[in-house]
Enzyme design. Structure first.
Site, PDB file in Angstrom:
ATOM      1  N   GLU A  71       8.429 103.657  75.242  1.00 10.63           N
ATOM      2  CA  GLU A  71       7.813 102.709  76.171  1.00 10.63           C
ATOM      3  C   GLU A  71       8.803 101.650  76.656  1.00 10.63           C
ATOM      4  O   GLU A  71       8.388 100.637  77.226  1.00 10.63           O
ATOM      5  CB  GLU A  71       6.607 102.032  75.508  1.00 10.63           C
ATOM      6  CG  GLU A  71       5.436 102.954  75.230  1.00 10.63           C
ATOM      7  CD  GLU A  71       4.760 103.490  76.485  1.00 10.63           C
ATOM      8  OE1 GLU A  71       5.247 103.209  77.603  1.00 10.63           O
ATOM      9  OE2 GLU A  71       3.755 104.194  76.331  1.00 10.63           O
ATOM     10  N   HIS A  89       3.232  96.373  71.772  1.00 14.46           N
ATOM     11  CA  HIS A  89       2.345  97.418  72.287  1.00 14.46           C
ATOM     12  C   HIS A  89       1.723  98.139  71.105  1.00 14.46           C
ATOM     13  O   HIS A  89       2.431  98.562  70.191  1.00 14.46           O
ATOM     14  CB  HIS A  89       3.114  98.408  73.162  1.00 14.46           C
ATOM     15  CG  HIS A  89       2.352  99.660  73.451  1.00 14.46           C
ATOM     16  ND1 HIS A  89       1.075  99.648  73.969  1.00 14.46           N
ATOM     17  CD2 HIS A  89       2.682 100.970  73.293  1.00 14.46           C
ATOM     18  CE1 HIS A  89       0.658 100.889  74.112  1.00 14.46           C
ATOM     19  NE2 HIS A  89       1.603 101.718  73.706  1.00 14.46           N
ATOM     20  N   HIS A  91      -1.884 100.679  69.627  1.00 14.68           N
ATOM     21  CA  HIS A  91      -3.069 101.499  69.894  1.00 14.68           C
ATOM     22  C   HIS A  91      -4.202 101.025  68.990  1.00 14.68           C
ATOM     23  O   HIS A  91      -4.926 101.836  68.416  1.00 14.68           O
ATOM     24  CB  HIS A  91      -2.772 102.977  69.631  1.00 14.68           C
ATOM     25  CG  HIS A  91      -1.749 103.557  70.548  1.00 14.68           C
ATOM     26  ND1 HIS A  91      -1.257 104.832  70.391  1.00 14.68           N
ATOM     27  CD2 HIS A  91      -1.104 103.047  71.628  1.00 14.68           C
ATOM     28  CE1 HIS A  91      -0.361 105.092  71.326  1.00 14.68           C
ATOM     29  NE2 HIS A  91      -0.250 104.014  72.083  1.00 14.68           N
ATOM     30  N   TYR A 110     -13.168  81.879  72.233  1.00  7.39           N
ATOM     31  CA  TYR A 110     -12.107  80.998  72.722  1.00  7.39           C
ATOM     32  C   TYR A 110     -10.704  81.456  72.335  1.00  7.39           C
ATOM     33  O   TYR A 110      -9.720  81.106  72.998  1.00  7.39           O
ATOM     34  CB  TYR A 110     -12.342  79.554  72.271  1.00  7.39           C
ATOM     35  CG  TYR A 110     -12.179  79.299  70.794  1.00  7.39           C
ATOM     36  CD1 TYR A 110     -10.936  79.037  70.241  1.00  7.39           C
ATOM     37  CD2 TYR A 110     -13.282  79.300  69.940  1.00  7.39           C
ATOM     38  CE1 TYR A 110     -10.781  78.791  68.886  1.00  7.39           C
ATOM     39  CE2 TYR A 110     -13.148  79.059  68.592  1.00  7.39           C
ATOM     40  CZ  TYR A 110     -11.894  78.815  68.067  1.00  7.39           C
ATOM     41  OH  TYR A 110     -11.741  78.576  66.725  1.00  7.39           O
ATOM     42  N   HIS A 153      -5.446 104.334  76.628  1.00  8.30           N
ATOM     43  CA  HIS A 153      -4.169 104.267  75.918  1.00  8.30           C
ATOM     44  C   HIS A 153      -4.198 103.203  74.824  1.00  8.30           C
ATOM     45  O   HIS A 153      -4.326 103.536  73.655  1.00  8.30           O
ATOM     46  CB  HIS A 153      -3.060 103.996  76.943  1.00  8.30           C
ATOM     47  CG  HIS A 153      -1.678 104.052  76.399  1.00  8.30           C
ATOM     48  ND1 HIS A 153      -0.569 104.248  77.200  1.00  8.30           N
ATOM     49  CD2 HIS A 153      -1.193 103.906  75.147  1.00  8.30           C
ATOM     50  CE1 HIS A 153       0.523 104.252  76.453  1.00  8.30           C
ATOM     51  NE2 HIS A 153       0.166 104.038  75.199  1.00  8.30           N
ATOM     52  N   TYR A 206      -1.288  72.874  69.163  1.00  9.01           N
ATOM     53  CA  TYR A 206      -1.851  73.278  67.872  1.00  9.01           C
ATOM     54  C   TYR A 206      -0.741  73.530  66.861  1.00  9.01           C
ATOM     55  O   TYR A 206       0.335  74.059  67.198  1.00  9.01           O
ATOM     56  CB  TYR A 206      -2.672  74.555  68.062  1.00  9.01           C
ATOM     57  CG  TYR A 206      -3.366  75.029  66.813  1.00  9.01           C
ATOM     58  CD1 TYR A 206      -4.526  74.412  66.346  1.00  9.01           C
ATOM     59  CD2 TYR A 206      -2.871  76.116  66.107  1.00  9.01           C
ATOM     60  CE1 TYR A 206      -5.169  74.864  65.197  1.00  9.01           C
ATOM     61  CE2 TYR A 206      -3.508  76.572  64.953  1.00  9.01           C
ATOM     62  CZ  TYR A 206      -4.646  75.937  64.505  1.00  9.01           C
ATOM     63  OH  TYR A 206      -5.280  76.380  63.383  1.00  9.01           O
TER      64      TYR A 206
END
Length: 211
Positions: A71, A89, A91, A110, A153, A206
């Protein structure tokens, strides 16, 4: 070359195991016009920093003893278009479920503000292709999002660094799960754009300040 980034990929790659089956996920970390990316087909816990491939934004491998992720074209395209410092990335099952349904993740929690107001779905294309890369970029641009579902995907998430990108991926997967569960029980109630914008602003401050 990109020693810190290659170490970050090798160190954080095992965290993909909880998000994606087998060796189907990938992680990259960028510095300037190059990025370090997980090698293709190598178990996450067997990735060594010195072997991590380094790739230019044009997709040319310039260092590393292993071939880069299949990828890599998608990572290259996203880095060329967005000011991201890292890409994940996966799955992951709940995000992939919605990707198969071609259904975006709406602002039902949120924590989705880490990725934007809505996580869109990029049109389907064969994995590892320039078409998939272009579809992912277009979906994120149109939705002003830092993540997207890849139709039939999986999930693509970006961040300032590896920690940030992984956290975004985890929270998108969490939101996908509770959204699917809520839909099974009734009609999920969405948060408004103003609330999501306020949360996103709060997220910027934060955590603990580093001295």
């Amino acid at each position: 070359m990109l020693g810190a980034e290659r170490r970050a990929v090798a160190t954080r790659a095992p965290d993909l195991a909880s998000l994606t089956p087998g060796r189907t996920g990938n992680l990259s970390v960028r510095r300037d016009d190059r990025f370090a990316v997980t090698p293709t087909g190598v178990a996450y816990d067997r990735i060594h920093a010195e072997d991590v491939p380094v790739v230019s934004l044009d997709g040319e491998q310039v260092a590393g003893g292993t071939a880069p992720s299949s990828e890599t074209p998608m990572h290259s395209a996203v880095y060329r278009e967005f000011d991201a410092g890292a890409i994940v990335h996966t799955h992951s099952p709940w995000a992939s479920t919605l990707a198969i349904l071609h259904e975006p993740i709406p602002p039902v929690h949120y924590m989705l503000a880490l990725a934007g107001t809505t996580v869109p779905v990029a049109d389907y294309a064969t994995y590892g292709t320039a078409d998939l890369a272009a579809n992912a970029v277009a979906a994120m641009e149109d939705a002003d999002a830092e993540a997207c579902l890849l139709a039939n995907h999986g999930l693509l998430a970006t961040g300032e660094d590896a920690d940030d990108a992984l956290e975004t991926a985890v929270n998108v997967e969490y939101t996908a799960r509770i959204y699917c569960q809520a839909k099974a029980m009734g009609d999920p109630v969405q948060l408004g754009a103003d609330e999501m914008a306020e949360v996103a602003e709060k997220f910027e401050g934060y955590g603990q300040d580093e001295e």
